[in-house]
Design an enzyme around this catalytic site. Structure first.
Site, PDB file in Angstrom:
ATOM      1  N   GLU A 273       0.816  -1.230   0.000  1.00 29.74           N
ATOM      2  CA  GLU A 273       0.000   0.000   0.000  1.00 29.74           C
ATOM      3  C   GLU A 273       0.844   1.272   0.000  1.00 29.74           C
ATOM      4  O   GLU A 273       0.671   2.141   0.853  1.00 29.74           O
ATOM      5  CB  GLU A 273      -0.976  -0.038   1.178  1.00 29.74           C
ATOM      6  CG  GLU A 273      -1.851  -1.281   1.131  1.00 29.74           C
ATOM      7  CD  GLU A 273      -2.866  -1.387   2.260  1.00 29.74           C
ATOM      8  OE1 GLU A 273      -2.712  -0.677   3.266  1.00 29.74           O
ATOM      9  OE2 GLU A 273      -3.799  -2.195   2.119  1.00 29.74           O
TER      10      GLU A 273
ATOM     11  N   GLU B 156      -5.470 -10.852  -2.140  1.00 27.34           N
ATOM     12  CA  GLU B 156      -6.369 -10.731  -0.979  1.00 27.34           C
ATOM     13  C   GLU B 156      -7.832 -10.716  -1.431  1.00 27.34           C
ATOM     14  O   GLU B 156      -8.633  -9.890  -0.995  1.00 27.34           O
ATOM     15  CB  GLU B 156      -6.060  -9.434  -0.206  1.00 27.34           C
ATOM     16  CG  GLU B 156      -4.620  -9.323   0.244  1.00 27.34           C
ATOM     17  CD  GLU B 156      -4.339  -8.091   1.099  1.00 27.34           C
ATOM     18  OE1 GLU B 156      -5.273  -7.521   1.691  1.00 27.34           O
ATOM     19  OE2 GLU B 156      -3.167  -7.697   1.174  1.00 27.34           O
TER      20      GLU B 156
HETATM   21  C1  GLA Z   1      -4.932  -4.912   3.848  1.00 31.68           C
HETATM   22  C2  GLA Z   1      -3.696  -5.698   4.265  1.00 31.68           C
HETATM   23  C3  GLA Z   1      -4.051  -7.068   4.767  1.00 31.68           C
HETATM   24  C4  GLA Z   1      -5.223  -7.024   5.725  1.00 31.68           C
HETATM   25  C5  GLA Z   1      -6.383  -6.335   5.072  1.00 31.68           C
HETATM   26  C6  GLA Z   1      -7.583  -6.237   5.976  1.00 31.68           C
HETATM   27  O1  GLA Z   1      -5.415  -5.252   2.643  1.00 31.68           O
HETATM   28  O2  GLA Z   1      -2.785  -5.833   3.206  1.00 31.68           O
HETATM   29  O3  GLA Z   1      -2.942  -7.610   5.417  1.00 31.68           O
HETATM   30  O4  GLA Z   1      -4.848  -6.376   6.908  1.00 31.68           O
HETATM   31  O5  GLA Z   1      -5.974  -5.015   4.766  1.00 31.68           O
HETATM   32  O6  GLA Z   1      -7.697  -7.269   6.852  1.00 31.68           O
END
Ligand code: GLA
Length: 327
Positions: A131, A237
């Protein structure tokens, strides 16, 4: 017990799930049957793995690594450098002077090298920086790493990781990077890094989606751009919320039939695009195993149940699972 989901995608990409070691027991059968990749959900985050300056805590990550080894599964390393889930000591100076760039780099190097080296035989790829792109008008997100080290904190992190294990694969992991201005910024950053020769292998597209986002077409456009850079693409994710992002309603004890259908459509269309890009996409990881345990129960609305995954709250397969198995 017939292996299903990941077998179906053999020759396409790995299919993985993120979980915490404490949930290994309850998810064991599902993991063995359906997934051939695992991501430690929190165990490698700075706060957990390196809580004090001279203290590392590998116990829980080791449990996941052992499980994956026994079951012939890959492990994705998530995540080395992030602005969230960090311990207080990390950005504090030890003496009267403020924390210098050099000292911050030293802490970063120590962290990355210790962890990547420890798992050099078991973790094949890393989300090195998580991020880093700004959601607003700036290019990079303003965080402590950038404030203390400077914009090159990102490339430094990749070099440290590469030095610790040149055989691993290194990813920049990002959300909302499948379209729009943030997609363009992510693309530009990676392109600059490639031109400079920074050891980056790929883009991790987080994939926190909703029943009405993103459209398969806009997603395809971005995948095309990233794959033309010669990048490996991991979906890192994935989950599909039953609610559109603006929908803040809290009164639903269960999803409506329409929501369930929309979720099936979204997962099916996404997996169709993933299959089309199988030459670039090597791994697709769900952010969770079953609807009994998802971060979306507290985000973006606190204490609202969501049902974003492939197994239900009782750990039974949902219809959506079969929709991505039987295509
Ligand atoms: C972000 C992080 C993850 C997790 C999600 C929410 O995407 O990269 O590790 O913490 O948020 O759970």
């Amino acid at each position: 017990m017939k292996p299903m989901l990941h077998k179906k995608y053999k020759g396409y990409f790995d299919v993985g799930a993120a979980l915490e070691a404490k949930n290994l027991g309850k998810y064991e059968e599902i993991l063995k049957q359906h997934f051939n990749s695992i991501t430690p959900e929190n165990e490698l985050k700075f706060l957990i793995v390196h809580p004090q300056i001279a203290e590392y805590n590998f116990t829980d990550c080791d449990k996941l690594v052992e499980f994956a080894y026994e079951n012939n599964q890959h492990i994705r390393g998530h995540t080395l450098i992030w602005h969230n889930q960090v311990p207080d000591w990390l950005f504090e100076s030890t003496g009267a002077l403020s924390l210098s760039r050099n000292e911050m780099l030293r802490r970063m190097e120590n962290h990355i090298q210790t962890i990547v080296d420890r798992y050099k035989d078991s973790i094949y790829c890393w989300d090195v920086v998580n991020e880093a792109i700004d959601d607003g008008n700036d290019f990079l997100r303003n965080n402590k790493w950038k404030e203390i080290i400077g914009d090159d904190y990102i490339e430094k992190a990749f070099y440290y990781a590469y030095e610790a294990n040149p055989k691993a694969l290194f990813f920049l992991n990002e959300y909302n990077c499948e379209s729009g201005a943030k997609g363009d910024k992510t693309y530009d950053l990676i392109k600059q890094m490639r031109i400079k020769g920074v050891p980056i292998d790929g883009i991790g597209i987080q994939g926190h989606y909703q029943v009405d986002y993103p459209s398969a077409d806009s997603f395809r456009v971005m995948l095309e751009k990233y794959s033309r850079l010669g990048l490996k693409i991991h979906i890192t994710e994935l989950d599909v919320s039953m609610f559109s992002y603006q929908d803040r309603r809290v009164d639903l004890p269960e999803p409506s039939k329409e929501m369930i259908e929309k979720q099936i459509e979204k997962y099916s269309s996404l997996f169709k695009v993933f299959r089309e890009y199988k030459d670039s996409i090597d791994s697709v990881t769900l952010w969770g195993v079953a609807d009994d345990c998802t971060w979306l129960d507290s985000s973006p609305v606190k204490e609202r149940k969501d049902w974003p995954l492939l197994f239900d709250q009782d750990l039974n397969p949902k219809e959506v699972l079969y929709s991505i198995i039987n295509w």
